[in-house]
Design a protein around this motif. Structure first.
Motif, mmCIF file in Angstrom:
data_model
loop_
_atom_site.group_PDB
_atom_site.id
_atom_site.type_symbol
_atom_site.label_atom_id
_atom_site.label_comp_id
_atom_site.label_asym_id
_atom_site.label_seq_id
_atom_site.Cartn_x
_atom_site.Cartn_y
_atom_site.Cartn_z
ATOM 1 N N ARG A 111 -3.869 -0.462 -3.849
ATOM 2 C CA ARG A 111 -4.500 0.638 -3.391
ATOM 3 C C ARG A 111 -5.690 -0.241 -2.398
ATOM 4 O O ARG A 111 -5.788 -1.597 -2.441
ATOM 5 C CB ARG A 111 -5.558 1.303 -4.448
ATOM 6 C CG ARG A 111 -4.564 2.076 -5.425
ATOM 7 C CD ARG A 111 -5.151 2.339 -6.649
ATOM 8 N NE ARG A 111 -5.766 1.443 -7.060
ATOM 9 C CZ ARG A 111 -7.037 1.450 -8.216
ATOM 10 N NH1 ARG A 111 -7.093 2.708 -8.645
ATOM 11 N NH2 ARG A 111 -7.612 0.524 -8.664
ATOM 12 N N GLU A 112 -6.015 0.664 -1.438
ATOM 13 C CA GLU A 112 -7.045 0.244 -0.474
ATOM 14 C C GLU A 112 -8.236 -0.626 -0.929
ATOM 15 O O GLU A 112 -8.619 -1.665 -0.682
ATOM 16 C CB GLU A 112 -7.520 1.361 0.419
ATOM 17 C CG GLU A 112 -6.545 1.850 1.548
ATOM 18 C CD GLU A 112 -6.347 0.551 2.597
ATOM 19 O OE1 GLU A 112 -7.028 0.036 2.561
ATOM 20 O OE2 GLU A 112 -5.332 0.728 3.601
ATOM 21 N N ASP A 113 -8.572 0.076 -2.227
ATOM 22 C CA ASP A 113 -9.846 -0.539 -2.829
ATOM 23 C C ASP A 113 -9.462 -1.621 -3.863
ATOM 24 O O ASP A 113 -10.421 -2.265 -4.103
ATOM 25 C CB ASP A 113 -10.594 0.530 -3.521
ATOM 26 C CG ASP A 113 -9.996 1.109 -4.923
ATOM 27 O OD1 ASP A 113 -8.752 0.676 -5.079
ATOM 28 O OD2 ASP A 113 -10.163 2.080 -5.582
ATOM 29 N N ASP A 114 -8.211 -2.265 -3.618
ATOM 30 C CA ASP A 114 -7.800 -3.404 -4.410
ATOM 31 C C ASP A 114 -7.941 -4.477 -3.274
ATOM 32 O O ASP A 114 -8.033 -5.564 -3.610
ATOM 33 C CB ASP A 114 -6.277 -3.456 -4.887
ATOM 34 C CG ASP A 114 -6.230 -2.419 -6.148
ATOM 35 O OD1 ASP A 114 -6.804 -2.481 -6.785
ATOM 36 O OD2 ASP A 114 -4.946 -1.672 -6.085
ATOM 37 N N LEU B 116 0.678 -1.295 0.012
ATOM 38 C CA LEU B 116 0.008 -0.038 -0.143
ATOM 39 C C LEU B 116 1.106 1.271 -0.130
ATOM 40 O O LEU B 116 0.600 2.078 -0.788
ATOM 41 C CB LEU B 116 -0.999 -0.081 0.962
ATOM 42 C CG LEU B 116 -1.940 -0.939 1.335
ATOM 43 C CD1 LEU B 116 -2.876 -0.960 2.498
ATOM 44 C CD2 LEU B 116 -3.047 -0.737 0.347
ATOM 45 N N GLY C 54 2.307 1.827 -3.195
ATOM 46 C CA GLY C 54 1.263 2.106 -4.583
ATOM 47 C C GLY C 54 1.063 1.039 -5.420
ATOM 48 O O GLY C 54 0.319 0.973 -6.395
ATOM 49 N N LYS D 259 1.491 -6.936 -11.348
ATOM 50 C CA LYS D 259 0.608 -5.666 -11.682
ATOM 51 C C LYS D 259 1.258 -5.319 -13.128
ATOM 52 O O LYS D 259 0.460 -4.790 -13.765
ATOM 53 C CB LYS D 259 1.075 -4.805 -10.747
ATOM 54 C CG LYS D 259 0.493 -3.176 -10.961
ATOM 55 C CD LYS D 259 0.527 -2.149 -9.832
ATOM 56 C CE LYS D 259 -0.303 -0.773 -10.483
ATOM 57 N NZ LYS D 259 0.026 -0.087 -9.204
#
Length: 279
Positions: free
Chosen positions: A18-21, A12, A15, A275
């Protein structure tokens, strides 16, 4: 244990995630565990009635926290598998408990998350076939036995020949590595065998056990891979699956470096590669 929290914070903070991942997990239902494990074993774990020998073999003292964490870890892999079928790739920031058998746990593995996830997704009709690509330094002995004789699941384990478990089981394909194996030889063998594994498996889903205990700094690994070598390993696996259009689930598996930051960095490398490849 600190590596799990440190990994999440690092991914986190830099980067990569992200938190919403991230999605919080919860304990998996006992009925789902029974798809891979015998009821007597599951009941003894949940109720705290494991015998002294079983606890010693497991390597952890029993506690309610252990049960809840183990069940949540399995559900994390199930959730990641469902997500991967939609998104192409997903991971569990835990999991990879490949030493758990139908009737017992060992080697710090209580329930086998790969086996439960595959059986549950097959039951739900979401997949027919699966491949387990296990590159932890320790053979996935429980996984090998759980899928022995099942042509719908191809188990591939590339591991230290002289490392735990000292009594190996038979995967669909095992590649044993000598102590001190370095990047070049490791990557040569992986590039030699992996394409045939994926082609033979004809899988709808790959579960990638990306253990980082082959790292030279690992206290239990006995191999001599570098961080660059591990990232090259991850690239080979992830790109091969992507190129075949097969979704991938990443589980952590082992990582026992001292200091622990070396293992955290190596696990981060796996997610950075995922990623980049599935961007």
């Amino acid at each position: 244990m600190p590596k799990y929290r440190l990994l999440r914070e690092r991914l986190l903070g830099e980067g990569t995630l992200r938190e919403d991942d991230l999605t919080a997990t919860a304990p998996i239902a006992v009925d789902a565990l029974l798809l891979a494990h015998e009821r007597a074993y599951v009941d003894s774990v949940v109720s705290g009635e494991l015998g002294e020998d079983a606890v010693r073999r497991l390597g952890f003292p029993w506690s309610e926290e252990l049960v809840n964490r183990s069940r949540a870890s399995v559900y994390g892999t199930v959730a990641a598998a469902r997500a991967a079928l939609c998104d192409g790739v997903a991971g569990n920031l835990a999991g990879g408990t490949h030493h758990a058998f139908a009737d017992h746990g060992e080697g710090y593995c209580v329930f086998n998350d790969h086996a439960v996830a595959i059986r549950l997704l097959q039951l739900e009709g979401l997949i027919d076939r699966a491949a387990v690509v296990d590159l932890d330094v320790h053979q996935g002995n429980g996984t090998a036995v759980l899928f022995e004789g099942d042509d719908s699941v191809f188990t591939f384990s590339m591991h230290g020949a002289r490392n735990y478990p000292f009594r190996k089981q038979r995967s669909s394909l095992d590649v044993e590595l000598p102590d001190g194996c370095e990047d070049a030889e490791y990557l040569r063998l992986l590039a030699r065998y992996l394409p045939d594994v994926l082609d033979a498996a004809r899988a709808d889903l790959v579960l990638y056990q990306g253990g980082v205990d082959p790292l030279a700094q690992d206290s239990l690994g006995r191999l001599r891979l570098t961080h660059d070598g591990l990232r090259a390993r991850d690239r080979i696996v992830l790109a091969a699956a992507r190129d075949r259009g097969v979704p991938v689930v990443i589980t952590l598996g082992g990582g026992y470096a001292k200091p622990v930051e070396a293992s955290v960095e190596a696990h981060c490398g796996t997610y950075r590669e995922a990623k980049a490849i599935f961007r």
